[in-house]
Design a protein around this motif. Structure first.
Motif, mmCIF file in Angstrom:
data_model
loop_
_atom_site.group_PDB
_atom_site.id
_atom_site.type_symbol
_atom_site.label_atom_id
_atom_site.label_comp_id
_atom_site.label_asym_id
_atom_site.label_seq_id
_atom_site.Cartn_x
_atom_site.Cartn_y
_atom_site.Cartn_z
ATOM 1 N N UNK A 34 0.864 -1.172 0.000
ATOM 2 C CA UNK A 34 0.000 0.000 0.000
ATOM 3 C C UNK A 34 0.907 1.231 0.000
ATOM 4 N N UNK A 35 1.128 1.797 -1.158
ATOM 5 C CA UNK A 35 2.082 2.891 -1.278
ATOM 6 C C UNK A 35 3.474 2.399 -0.945
ATOM 7 N N UNK A 36 4.145 3.089 -0.042
ATOM 8 C CA UNK A 36 5.503 2.705 0.357
ATOM 9 C C UNK A 36 5.512 1.638 1.443
ATOM 10 N N UNK A 157 9.818 -8.702 9.163
ATOM 11 C CA UNK A 157 9.110 -7.526 9.651
ATOM 12 C C UNK A 157 8.891 -6.579 8.457
ATOM 13 N N UNK A 158 7.758 -6.675 7.801
ATOM 14 C CA UNK A 158 7.543 -5.893 6.575
ATOM 15 C C UNK A 158 7.660 -4.383 6.775
ATOM 16 N N UNK A 159 7.384 -3.884 7.982
ATOM 17 C CA UNK A 159 7.489 -2.450 8.238
ATOM 18 C C UNK A 159 8.845 -2.088 8.848
ATOM 19 N N UNK A 168 16.083 8.912 20.019
ATOM 20 C CA UNK A 168 16.526 8.572 21.374
ATOM 21 C C UNK A 168 15.669 9.228 22.445
ATOM 22 N N UNK A 169 14.499 9.720 22.060
ATOM 23 C CA UNK A 169 13.556 10.217 23.065
ATOM 24 C C UNK A 169 12.157 9.711 22.720
ATOM 25 N N UNK A 170 11.311 9.510 23.722
ATOM 26 C CA UNK A 170 9.973 8.965 23.466
ATOM 27 C C UNK A 170 9.127 9.903 22.607
ATOM 28 N N UNK A 171 8.668 9.417 21.468
ATOM 29 C CA UNK A 171 7.820 10.216 20.596
ATOM 30 C C UNK A 171 7.180 9.325 19.540
ATOM 31 N N UNK A 172 6.180 9.856 18.862
ATOM 32 C CA UNK A 172 5.532 9.133 17.773
ATOM 33 C C UNK A 172 6.458 9.091 16.568
ATOM 34 N N UNK A 173 6.372 7.993 15.833
ATOM 35 C CA UNK A 173 7.147 7.838 14.605
ATOM 36 C C UNK A 173 6.242 8.214 13.435
ATOM 37 N N UNK A 174 6.517 9.327 12.753
ATOM 38 C CA UNK A 174 5.617 9.792 11.687
ATOM 39 C C UNK A 174 5.563 8.867 10.480
ATOM 40 N N UNK A 175 6.499 7.919 10.371
ATOM 41 C CA UNK A 175 6.502 7.002 9.227
ATOM 42 C C UNK A 175 5.498 5.869 9.391
ATOM 43 N N UNK A 176 4.946 5.716 10.588
ATOM 44 C CA UNK A 176 4.018 4.613 10.851
ATOM 45 C C UNK A 176 2.574 5.103 10.769
ATOM 46 N N UNK A 177 1.711 4.363 10.073
ATOM 47 C CA UNK A 177 0.354 4.841 9.781
ATOM 48 C C UNK A 177 -0.670 4.502 10.862
ATOM 49 N N UNK A 270 -9.528 -4.871 0.574
ATOM 50 C CA UNK A 270 -10.451 -3.911 -0.011
ATOM 51 C C UNK A 270 -10.557 -2.647 0.845
ATOM 52 N N UNK A 271 -10.628 -2.840 2.161
ATOM 53 C CA UNK A 271 -10.734 -1.692 3.067
ATOM 54 C C UNK A 271 -9.412 -0.954 3.206
ATOM 55 N N UNK A 272 -8.315 -1.687 3.022
ATOM 56 C CA UNK A 272 -6.994 -1.098 3.193
ATOM 57 C C UNK A 272 -6.424 -1.461 4.558
ATOM 58 N N UNK A 273 -5.278 -2.141 4.567
ATOM 59 C CA UNK A 273 -4.671 -2.547 5.841
ATOM 60 C C UNK A 273 -4.277 -1.317 6.655
ATOM 61 N N UNK A 274 -3.790 -0.278 5.968
ATOM 62 C CA UNK A 274 -3.427 0.958 6.670
ATOM 63 C C UNK A 274 -4.632 1.539 7.398
#
Length: 292
Positions: A34-36, A157-159, A168-177, A270-274
């Protein structure tokens, strides 16, 4: 324990397969892009439908505790002072291990330094992934506290590319959907499991707070998944256990999903895994607008 943890697991697996204690589930693997983003979709084999259905039903049976007493044919070794290592009876991935507390604790309990020590002792010997399904809505199938460890080979691990993007600090990873937060681990954290487990425990609590997953009396107020490898730690809050009747556990958030049949596979694609991942991690808020 004689030999490495993986060697021991392989030896016990061979014996357990012969005597029927180990009952793997058979799946067909498909790569979905699905895209990248790449996902690994496992569909239970229709050729072994009866066996798979019976085993899944048995795996979800909560009337008895399969870990107390545990099947001695599935015992691999002691791992740390508080845990034992067992084979996952109904495995999909070879050498799938369970890190189970010796004494009963609820699967909804917070993890503690002893849990993280058992995880690091496993990761010290097996370059793999430890995961934890914190509650029924996070995909937990048994009420007795246990982490899980699977060996990881290239491509498992596909992702992986997206998951390597933590800092190195706790935060959201913007690459993950999907909703999550994580942190990069210190280099060679498995060298000293005692110090490493305390570091992980402290940052685990920080990530819970970062995601507004409040906790009291040793338990969080909502479910979550935890994923841990030698390089990073990630937490994923859960709002629901399934999407379109497809149940998701922690492995879904590294890109590996299991469906029961072709209909579920088609529905998910069909719905999209993302979209599905985002749906099951949707924010559950209270009146303040934060996680309850």
């Amino acid at each position: 324990m004689t030999g490495s943890l993986l060697q021991r697991a392989q030896h016990v697996s061979e014996t357990a397969l012969r005597n029927g204690a180990l009952q793997p589930l058979s799946t067909i693997i498909e790569t979905v892009c699905e895209g990248a983003l790449r996902f690994q979709l496992r569909t239970l084999s229709s050729l072994k439908y009866k066996e798979n259905t019976q085993r899944i039903k048995q795996a979800g049976n909560h009337t008895t505790n399969p870990f107390k007493p545990y099947d001695p044919h599935l015992f691999v070794c002691d791992i740390g002072p508080s845990h034992i290592c067992l084979l996952n009876k109904f495995n999909i991935i070879e050498n799938h291990l369970l890190l189970v507390t010796r004494e009963f604790e609820p699967q909804t309990n917070l993890l503690n330094p002893s849990d993280f020590k058992a995880a690091l002792l496993g990761l010290k010997e097996i370059d793999g992934l430890v995961f934890y399904n914190g509650g029924r809505e996070a995909g937990a199938s048994q009420p007795h506290k246990h982490l899980q460890l699977i060996p990881v080979k290239p491509g498992d691990l596909p992702l992986a590319m997206q998951l390597s993007g933590f800092s190195d600090r706790p935060e959201a990873n913007p690459a993950l959907p999907f909703h999550q937060a994580g942190i990069q681990l210190p280099v060679n954290i498995t060298d000293d499991p005692d110090a490493g487990s305390q570091w992980l425990y402290n940052h685990y609590l920080t990530l819970l707070d970062h995601l507004h997953l409040s906790h009291k009396m040793k338990q969080t107020t909502i479910a979550y998944n935890l994923l841990l490898c030698r390089e990073w730690l990630m937490l994923v809050p859960r709002s629901t256990e399934s999407f379109a009747s497809v149940s998701f556990n922690a492995l879904a958030f590294c890109g590996s999903l299991l469906v029961k049949n072709q209909h579920q596979s088609d529905t998910l694609k069909s719905a999209g895994i993302t979209n599905a991942l985002l749906s099951v991690t949707g924010a559950m808020t209270n009146k303040s607008g934060k996680y309850a």
